[in-house]
Write a protein that holds these residues in place. Structure first.
Motif, PDB file in Angstrom:
ATOM      1  N   SER A  74      59.009  72.634  28.584  1.00 52.07           N
ATOM      2  CA  SER A  74      58.128  73.417  27.718  1.00 52.07           C
ATOM      3  C   SER A  74      56.804  73.669  28.421  1.00 52.07           C
ATOM      4  CB  SER A  74      57.893  72.720  26.366  1.00 52.07           C
ATOM      5  OG  SER A  74      57.065  71.589  26.535  1.00 52.07           O
ATOM      6  N   ARG A  76      52.824  74.494  27.344  1.00 54.33           N
ATOM      7  CA  ARG A  76      51.862  74.565  26.235  1.00 54.33           C
ATOM      8  C   ARG A  76      50.484  74.963  26.753  1.00 54.33           C
ATOM      9  NH1 ARG A  76      52.610  71.638  20.890  1.00 54.33           N
ATOM     10  NH2 ARG A  76      54.869  71.483  20.621  1.00 54.33           N
TER      11      ARG A  76
ATOM     12  N   ARG B 106      49.943  75.085  21.022  1.00 58.67           N
ATOM     13  CA  ARG B 106      50.660  76.343  21.240  1.00 58.67           C
ATOM     14  C   ARG B 106      51.687  76.183  22.343  1.00 58.67           C
ATOM     15  NH1 ARG B 106      45.889  80.666  21.919  1.00 58.67           N
ATOM     16  NH2 ARG B 106      44.877  78.873  22.876  1.00 58.67           N
ATOM     17  N   GLU B 107      52.885  76.692  22.103  1.00 56.19           N
ATOM     18  CA  GLU B 107      53.961  76.604  23.086  1.00 56.19           C
ATOM     19  C   GLU B 107      54.453  78.010  23.412  1.00 56.19           C
ATOM     20  OE1 GLU B 107      57.207  74.108  21.874  1.00 56.19           O
ATOM     21  OE2 GLU B 107      58.424  74.650  23.625  1.00 56.19           O
ATOM     22  N   TRP B 113      52.782  82.848  22.888  1.00 57.01           N
ATOM     23  CA  TRP B 113      52.217  81.533  22.578  1.00 57.01           C
ATOM     24  C   TRP B 113      52.334  81.307  21.078  1.00 57.01           C
ATOM     25  CZ3 TRP B 113      51.642  78.655  26.668  1.00 57.01           C
ATOM     26  CH2 TRP B 113      51.243  79.202  27.886  1.00 57.01           C
TER      27      TRP B 113
END
Lengths: 128, 128
Positions: A74, A76, B106-107, B113
């Motif tokens: 992931s 971020r 936030r990913e 995002w």
């Protein structure tokens, strides 16, 4: 796919942002390096971590020499949009060029930086 | 106690180093800010995290307004001696000024995002 997401990152004047790599399984913080726009884009496209080496002034595919690539689970972004956090799987279990799991192997103990983590593999064997 | 350990940090030309705060219990990376020499020294002396606010150009005792102080359990330094990693206990369980657990809420999902983490407390209640 649009590149708007890359524009949302608040790059420094030098076009960089700190990028933290965290082991997705253990939660251990493994390293903190710098990314530029291209590094982040390639990371997203390839699923492996790319950074910008400030000392060598070139794009750096983590593990290109050592084999210790980082599979990205992931990506971020923080509230200020100027720091990136990767959750990764670390090939070989070694992120640090010293042959340790993490670059953060020194801890402050009674006013001294004490090495707390063992060398898992001799750097001379890693970088041949 | 000698201050040699502070001299071993490779501060930037501006006298700063990135400092990552990680929750000592959950392993979650909560924030990344900047420290100068005084911030790191006060952090070590007080056992609570101090940073250097680049926007306000002043020393910043994390939680001084919000009450969301960070009790420091360990201080680590990376192999290049230019990034600091704190293991902390986060008062209130909120590190971010948006009222979330972590600043990294936030990913990147399919090129966007996406906010993944809830607001636990309205910032208007935090900063009165």
């Amino acid at each position: 796919m649009s590149d708007n997401w890359l524009d949302e990152v608040k790059w420094t004047e030098d076009g960089l942002a700190p990028a933290i790599a965290q082991d997705a399984a253990s939660g251990r913080v493994l390293m903190c390096a710098w990314m530029n726009r291209e590094a982040l884009q390639r990371t997203q496209q390839s699923g492996e971590a790319y950074y910008w080496s400030r000392s060598r002034r070139k794009l750096w595919h983590k593990g290109e020499e050592s084999g210790h690539v980082q599979k990205v689970r992931s990506i971020r972004l923080d509230c200020d949009a100027d720091v990136i956090l990767l959750a990764i799987e670390q090939a070989g279990g070694i992120a640090c060029h010293t042959g340790r799991t993490s670059c953060f192997y020194r801890e402050l103990v009674a006013g001294v930086w004490v090495t707390q983590d063992p060398v898992l593999k001799d750097p001379r064997e890693i970088y041949q």
